[in-house]
Design an enzyme around this catalytic site. Structure first.
Site, PDB file in Angstrom:
ATOM      1  N   SER A 107     106.066  79.427  34.504  1.00 58.75           N
ATOM      2  CA  SER A 107     106.389  79.589  33.074  1.00 58.75           C
ATOM      3  C   SER A 107     107.889  79.442  32.816  1.00 58.75           C
ATOM      4  O   SER A 107     108.706  79.824  33.657  1.00 58.75           O
ATOM      5  CB  SER A 107     105.943  80.986  32.625  1.00 58.75           C
ATOM      6  OG  SER A 107     106.528  81.325  31.392  1.00 58.75           O
ATOM      7  N   TYR A 130     108.380  75.944  26.979  1.00 56.63           N
ATOM      8  CA  TYR A 130     108.434  76.383  25.586  1.00 56.63           C
ATOM      9  C   TYR A 130     109.610  75.653  24.956  1.00 56.63           C
ATOM     10  O   TYR A 130     110.709  75.662  25.521  1.00 56.63           O
ATOM     11  CB  TYR A 130     108.706  77.887  25.501  1.00 56.63           C
ATOM     12  CG  TYR A 130     107.501  78.778  25.726  1.00 56.63           C
ATOM     13  CD1 TYR A 130     106.330  78.583  25.012  1.00 56.63           C
ATOM     14  CD2 TYR A 130     107.561  79.843  26.622  1.00 56.63           C
ATOM     15  CE1 TYR A 130     105.236  79.427  25.207  1.00 56.63           C
ATOM     16  CE2 TYR A 130     106.477  80.677  26.814  1.00 56.63           C
ATOM     17  CZ  TYR A 130     105.313  80.466  26.097  1.00 56.63           C
ATOM     18  OH  TYR A 130     104.243  81.299  26.280  1.00 56.63           O
ATOM     19  N   THR A 156     103.543  74.008  26.040  1.00 55.44           N
ATOM     20  CA  THR A 156     102.731  74.991  25.305  1.00 55.44           C
ATOM     21  C   THR A 156     103.038  74.874  23.821  1.00 55.44           C
ATOM     22  O   THR A 156     104.196  74.959  23.407  1.00 55.44           O
ATOM     23  CB  THR A 156     103.019  76.410  25.840  1.00 55.44           C
ATOM     24  OG1 THR A 156     102.633  76.443  27.211  1.00 55.44           O
ATOM     25  CG2 THR A 156     102.231  77.461  25.071  1.00 55.44           C
ATOM     26  N   LYS A 252      99.168  72.252  26.098  1.00 59.13           N
ATOM     27  CA  LYS A 252      98.400  73.495  26.267  1.00 59.13           C
ATOM     28  C   LYS A 252      98.398  74.299  24.968  1.00 59.13           C
ATOM     29  O   LYS A 252      99.465  74.577  24.417  1.00 59.13           O
ATOM     30  CB  LYS A 252      99.031  74.326  27.395  1.00 59.13           C
ATOM     31  CG  LYS A 252      98.431  75.718  27.562  1.00 59.13           C
ATOM     32  CD  LYS A 252      99.019  76.407  28.789  1.00 59.13           C
ATOM     33  CE  LYS A 252      98.473  77.799  28.981  1.00 59.13           C
ATOM     34  NZ  LYS A 252      99.020  78.787  28.068  1.00 59.13           N
ATOM     35  N   HIS A 276      95.740  80.895  24.168  1.00 53.53           N
ATOM     36  CA  HIS A 276      96.779  81.687  24.826  1.00 53.53           C
ATOM     37  C   HIS A 276      96.211  83.030  25.316  1.00 53.53           C
ATOM     38  O   HIS A 276      96.864  84.064  25.241  1.00 53.53           O
ATOM     39  CB  HIS A 276      97.948  81.926  23.853  1.00 53.53           C
ATOM     40  CG  HIS A 276      99.298  81.943  24.527  1.00 53.53           C
ATOM     41  ND1 HIS A 276     100.162  80.876  24.496  1.00 53.53           N
ATOM     42  CD2 HIS A 276      99.933  82.898  25.249  1.00 53.53           C
ATOM     43  CE1 HIS A 276     101.265  81.182  25.156  1.00 53.53           C
ATOM     44  NE2 HIS A 276     101.151  82.405  25.631  1.00 53.53           N
TER      45      HIS A 276
END
Ligand SMILES: Cc1cc2nc3c(=O)[nH]c(=O)nc-3n(C[C@H](O)[C@H](O)[C@H](O)COP(=O)(O)O)c2cc1C
Length: 379
Positions: A107, A130, A156, A252, A276
Site C-alpha cells: 500500500s 493513492y 485505487t 481497484k 474497499h
C-alpha cells in the site's frame, strides 16, 4: 500454527495479540457497516453444487494472474498500516506470499517503504497507488515503484474522500499510537506486539516520511496526508498515470457497470470489483452482488479480479464461479499477520488454498478454469 484451522482462529489470536486500536482499524467498516456485513452475507448465500464420481485425482489450484503463473487465484490486497499489525508487517507478508507463489500488494500507506520491501524480498511485488494533490510526489512515487521493479501498479479509485469508521475516532487511532492512558494500558498487555513494532524498521508512513520537504515530523505528516486525498481525481488522471507507468495497470475499486465499461476502455490490464472491504460508501451493494453484471458487461475485454469478504477457499471458489479470475484477500491475511507474523500469513494462505482444493474435489472440478456458473446453484 497447526492448531489454527480456519481464518476465524487467526482472527481470535490477532484480537488477543494486537492492540485494540489497530485490531479495530482492520476489523471495521464505515458508518453503520451495512456494506461490510453485506460482503459476507451475500457470499455465504451462494450454494455450491456437490458433484460425485467424477475423478478429481488430477486437480490443481494453479492458475495465471495477469499472465504470470500463480499457485492459486489469490493476491494479498494492499493494507495501510500493515506494519502496525506486526513489526515489519509488509516485509513479512510479502515473504509469505512469495513463498506461497502468489502476488503481494504494497500500500501507499504502508509502514515499510517500497525500497525497504524491495531490499528484503527476492521477487517483484505489486504497488498500490493513492493519487494525492501533490502530483510531483505521485510522479516520484511511480518512479520509485518502477525503480524497485514492481510488476503491477494498482490504482485505487474509491478513496478520494474518506469514509468514517467510528471506532478509529473513539480509539484515537494514530501512527504511532496516541499515548492515551487506555492505549498505554492496552499496549502493556501486548508485549510481543510492542517488541516486534519496536524492532521494526519504521514507526511511520515509510513511503511518505522523508520524501516531502518540511514534513519530517510525524504530526505534520498525518496532517499532510489527511489534506492530500484529491477529490478532483478523474479519468484524465488515469491517462496521466498510464503515461508514467510502463507496466501493467490495475484499477481497484470498481463497483458499477458504467464505471467498469469506462475502465475497460481506459487501457488497464485488470480491474478489481471492490467496495474497499466495506470501508468507504456505506449502503453500497456487496462486491459479490456486483461481480456478475460487471463480468457480463466487460469480462471479455479486461481481466476481472474481486475482493470483499473472502475468508475461506469456499469464498474464493464462489467468486471464481461468478466470473472473477482471481481474488484479493485483505482482512484474512491481516489476521494471520497479527496472530503470528510471517508464519501467520503463510498459515492464512495455506488454509485458503487447502479449502479451495477440497472444495474443487467435492464439486467435481480439476482446474481453476472449470470453476464456472455451473458449479454453483442459480444466484
Ligand atoms: C485495515 C485495512 C487497510 C486497508 N488499506 C488499504 C490501502 O491502503 N489501499 C487500498 O487500496 N485498499 C486498502 N484496503 C482495502 C483492501 O485492499 C481490500 O479491498 C479489502 O480489505 C477487501 O476486503 P476483505 O478485507 O473483506 O478481504 C484496506 C483494508 C483494510 C481492512
Amino acid at each position: 500454527m497447526k492448531t489454527m484451522t480456519c481464518i476465524e482462529d487467526l482472527r481470535q489470536a490477532a484480537r488477543r495479540k494486537v492492540p485494540r486500536a489497530f485490531f479495530d482499524y482492520a476489523e471495521s467498516g464505515s458508518y453503520s457497516e451495512q456494506t461490510l456485513n453485506a460482503n459476507r452475507a451475500d457470499l455465504e448465500r451462494i450454494r455450491l453444487r456437490q458433484r460425485v464420481l467424477s475423478d478429481v485425482s488430477h486437480r490443481t489450484t494453479k492458475t495465471a494472474i495477469l499472465g504470470e503463473p500463480a499457485a492459486l487465484p489469490l493476491v494479498l490486497a494492499p493494507i495501510g498500516l500493515c506494519g502496525m499489525q506486526h513489526g515489519d508487517g509488509e516485509i513479512l507478508a510479502c515473504r509469505a506470499a512469495q513463498a506461497a507463489g502468489i502476488p503481494f500488494t504494497l500500500s501507499t500507506m504502508s509502514i515499510c517503504s517500497i525500497e525497504d520491501v524491495a531490499a528484503a524480498v527476492d521477487k517483484p511485488f505489486w504497488f498500490q497507488l493513492y493519487v494525492m494533490r501533490d502530483r510531483g510526489f505521485i510522479r516520484a512515487l511511480i518512479e520509485r515503484a518502477a525503480a524497485a521493479k514492481c510488476s503491477a501498479l494498482v490504482l485505487t479509485v474509491d478513496l478520494q474522500v474518506l469514509g468514517q469508521r467510528h471506532r478509529d475516532i473513539k480509539n484515537g487511532l494514530s501512527v504511532p499510537p496516541e499515548l492515551r492512558i487506555n492505549n498505554l494500558i492496552d499496549i502493556a498487555t501486548k508485549p510481543a506486539w510492542a517488541a516486534s513494532v519496536l524492532r521494526g524498521k519504521r514507526k511511520t508512513f515509510g513511503n511518505i516520511a522523508g520524501h516531502i520537504r518540511g514534513m519530517e515530523n510525524v504530526n505534520t505528516l498525518s496532517v499532510w496526508i489527511a489534506g492530500q486525498f484529491d477529490p478532483a481525481l478523474n479519468w484524465k488522471d488515469v491517462e496521466w498515470i498510464k503515461s508514467l507507468w510502463p507496466g501493467k495497470l490495475i484499477l481497484k475499486g470498481i463497483l458499477d457497470v458504467e464505471d467498469a465499461r469506462i475502465a475497460a476502455k481506459a487501457g488497464a490490464a485488470a480491474l478489481v470489483v471492490s467496495n474497499h472491504g466495506g470501508r468507504q460508501l456505506d449502503g453500497a451493494p456487496s462486491s459479490i452482488a456486483m461481480l456478475p453484471p460487471i463480468v457480463e458487461a466487460v469480462g471479455s475485454d479486461i481481466e476481472i479480479m474481486f475482493d470483499g469478504g473472502i475468508r475461506s477457499g469456499q469464498d474464493v471458489f464462489r467468486a471464481l464461479a461468478l466470473g472473477a479470475r482471481a481474488c484479493l484477500s485483505g482482512r484474512a491475511y491481516v489476521y494471520g499477520l497479527g496472530a503470528g507474523g510471517e508464519a501467520g500469513v503463510a498459515r492464512a494462505i495455506e488454509i485458503i488454498r487447502n479449502e479451495l482444493d477440497v472444495t474443487m474435489a467435492l464439486t467435481g472440478v480439476n482446474s481453476i478454469a472449470e470453476i464456472d456458473r455451473g458449479t454453483v446453484n442459480a444466484v
